[in-house]
Motif scaffolding. Structure first.
Motif, PDB file in Angstrom:
ATOM      1  N   GLU A 154       0.860  -1.171   0.000  1.00 37.46           N
ATOM      2  CA  GLU A 154       0.000   0.000   0.000  1.00 37.46           C
ATOM      3  C   GLU A 154       0.900   1.226   0.000  1.00 37.46           C
ATOM      4  O   GLU A 154       1.819   1.324   0.807  1.00 37.46           O
ATOM      5  CB  GLU A 154      -0.901   0.007   1.241  1.00 37.46           C
ATOM      6  CG  GLU A 154      -1.801   1.226   1.337  1.00 37.46           C
ATOM      7  CD  GLU A 154      -2.677   1.209   2.576  1.00 37.46           C
ATOM      8  OE1 GLU A 154      -3.422   2.186   2.774  1.00 37.46           O
ATOM      9  OE2 GLU A 154      -2.617   0.235   3.347  1.00 37.46           O
ATOM     10  N   CYS A 207       0.800  -4.986   2.613  1.00 37.30           N
ATOM     11  CA  CYS A 207      -0.619  -5.329   2.698  1.00 37.30           C
ATOM     12  C   CYS A 207      -0.763  -6.690   3.373  1.00 37.30           C
ATOM     13  O   CYS A 207       0.214  -7.420   3.541  1.00 37.30           O
ATOM     14  CB  CYS A 207      -1.228  -5.397   1.296  1.00 37.30           C
ATOM     15  SG  CYS A 207      -1.503  -3.797   0.535  1.00 37.30           S
ATOM     16  N   VAL A 225      -5.733  -1.295  -3.393  1.00 37.61           N
ATOM     17  CA  VAL A 225      -4.522  -2.085  -3.216  1.00 37.61           C
ATOM     18  C   VAL A 225      -4.859  -3.531  -3.572  1.00 37.61           C
ATOM     19  O   VAL A 225      -6.026  -3.948  -3.545  1.00 37.61           O
ATOM     20  CB  VAL A 225      -3.977  -1.999  -1.775  1.00 37.61           C
ATOM     21  CG1 VAL A 225      -3.525  -0.589  -1.460  1.00 37.61           C
ATOM     22  CG2 VAL A 225      -5.021  -2.467  -0.759  1.00 37.61           C
ATOM     23  N   THR A 277      -1.000  -8.309   7.974  1.00 43.63           N
ATOM     24  CA  THR A 277       0.195  -7.584   7.528  1.00 43.63           C
ATOM     25  C   THR A 277       1.460  -8.162   8.143  1.00 43.63           C
ATOM     26  O   THR A 277       2.569  -7.827   7.720  1.00 43.63           O
ATOM     27  CB  THR A 277       0.087  -6.093   7.898  1.00 43.63           C
ATOM     28  OG1 THR A 277      -0.124  -5.977   9.308  1.00 43.63           O
ATOM     29  CG2 THR A 277      -1.067  -5.428   7.167  1.00 43.63           C
TER      30      THR A 277
END
Length: 422
Positions: free
Chosen positions: A36, A45, A311, A340
């Motif tokens: 991102e 991400c 994204v 993440t």
């Protein structure tokens, strides 16, 4: 003998410039998967970790519904099974009805007890959250795509896709009458009904090529279909989606769209990199998710309507859903947590060509990062790789220079020093 003047070699002048390949939100990419990009630069991400739930398959999975009042998530299958999903716990069967297109909704009975209504085929299962009692009922017709609105259960007739049926003021009352059950037949101009959604005070009737809006309060004598119907012009049929705020988000042949009750707006279009979009999903966390193919990889798109940015992450993942505040997906018929914290091998950010046209020399790179990213300078068929952050001596020449970033790291900026002969 004629003496000639010694020829002085022509000096070739050079210019050196520094270019911010990436600087926070600045720096346009050719490809951005698994990252991102914002004022912070690049951050990772979500990516799939280890398989989170064993003993249950995603084969024949049709819908996932979160029932927060009951603290559970239902996995709903076309073979009629509904399974309770809890992270880290063994899943268990909630109900088993006939095959069909399942859906579930929350309601209340005449005593105010909260209920879960689960429908598949021509059967309905009602679970009472106060007494923990569960009862199964026969419906007058197979039903799909339903919602509870003003105490009534509305659904699509499984034998006639242009017919919307509803219960009485209790979801278990299917006796005909003004205060009982009834139906409305829609014209076929917009195709069959795909699903119904609560849309403010109204019901949004999502159809194959457009929308109808149904005004349906408690008294069925006042039910009516709004005269304005919108035929979409997006190059394809509607894939079902969801409501976020006062808009219904859905995908079609040309991209992601929204409908506000009056008009349709293009939110995000497909192109060379984003080649297709599948079903859209909305879970109330401020994002719209969609299955997609990006850069030739089947993955998930997460779109933020406020910023209009998207994204792409989760290679080979689909069917994203949220349970207990965590994001999950389906991969190889299994269920995985998306976080993440997880690494992803295919994560890549690729810059646009650096500098103007013509041959140039990339002398030096500076990278400001947290972690240890892998940075690659690509010059046609030749590439040079560096790892970490700080200053890197490159000395790579070519006409088409690009920078690629990989790895599970946050990258604030990348600056290139170019030498170009005049």
């Amino acid at each position: 003998m004629i003496r000639r003047k010694i020829r002085t070699p022509v000096s070739l002048s050079k210019s050196v410039s520094r270019i911010a390949v990436l600087d926070g939100a600045k720096g346009e990419s050719q490809l951005c998967f698994g990252y991102e990009q914002g004022d912070f630069g690049l951050k990772s991400c979500p990516a799939p970790g280890a398989q989170t739930v064993n003993g249950v398959t995603a084969d024949k999975l049709y819908a996932v519904e979160r029932h927060a009042l009951f603290g559970l998530t239902l996995l709903e299958y076309t073979n009629g099974f509904a399974v309770v999903f809890k992270d880290g716990q063994t899943p268990y069967n909630f109900a088993h009805l006939d095959s069909g297109k399942p859906f579930s909704a929350e309601a209340r009975n005449e005593n105010g007890d909260k209920l879960i209504v689960y429908v598949c085929g021509d059967k309905m299962c009602v679970y009472n959250g106060e007494t923990e009692n569960m009862q199964t009922y026969n419906l007058p017709t197979p039903a799909y795509g339903g919602v509870v609105h003003c105490g009534r259960l509305f659904a699509v007739d499984g034998n006639n896709g242009c017919k919307v049926v509803w219960s009485g003021l209790r979801v278990t009352d299917w006796q005909d009458g003004v205060q009982g059950s009834g139906y409305a037949l829609l014209d076929g101009d917009l195709g069959q009904v795909l699903e119904l959604k609560n849309f403010g005070d109204d019901i949004l009737v999502v159809r194959e090529t457009g929308f109808s809006v149904m005004h349906a309060m408690a008294d069925s004598r006042n039910f009516r279909i709004a005269p304005s119907q919108n035929v979409i012009k997006t190059g394809g049929r509607i894939n079902v989606g969801g409501v976020l705020g006062r808009k219904y988000y859905f995908t079609s042949g040309g991209g992601l769209y929204s409908f506000d009750g009056d008009s349709i707006t293009t939110e995000y279009a497909t192109g060379a990199i984003l080649s297709s979009l599948g079903r859209a999903y909305v879970y109330g966390d401020g994002y719209v998710y969609a299955d997609c193919v990006y850069g030739g990889v089947r993955c998930i798109m997460r779109y933020e309507p406020e910023s209009k940015k998207a994204v792409f992450f989760g290679a080979d993942c689909s069917f994203p859903f949220i349970s207990d505040g965590k994001l999950y997906c389906v991969k190889d018929y299994g269920f995985y947590n998306l976080s993440t914290e997880n690494g992803e091998d295919g994560r890549i950010w690729r810059s646009q060509p650096i500098g103007n046209c013509g041959k140039k020399v990339l002398k030096t790179l500076w990278a400001d990062a947290c972690g240890s990213p892998e940075i690659t300078v690509v010059c046609g068929d030749v590439s040079r790789k560096f790892k970490g952050k700080g200053k890197f001596l490159v000395n790579a020449s070519g006409e088409n220079l690009k920078i690629e970033i990989r790895g599970h790291a946050a990258v604030k900026s990348v600056t290139a020093e170019l030498e170009v002969r005049k």
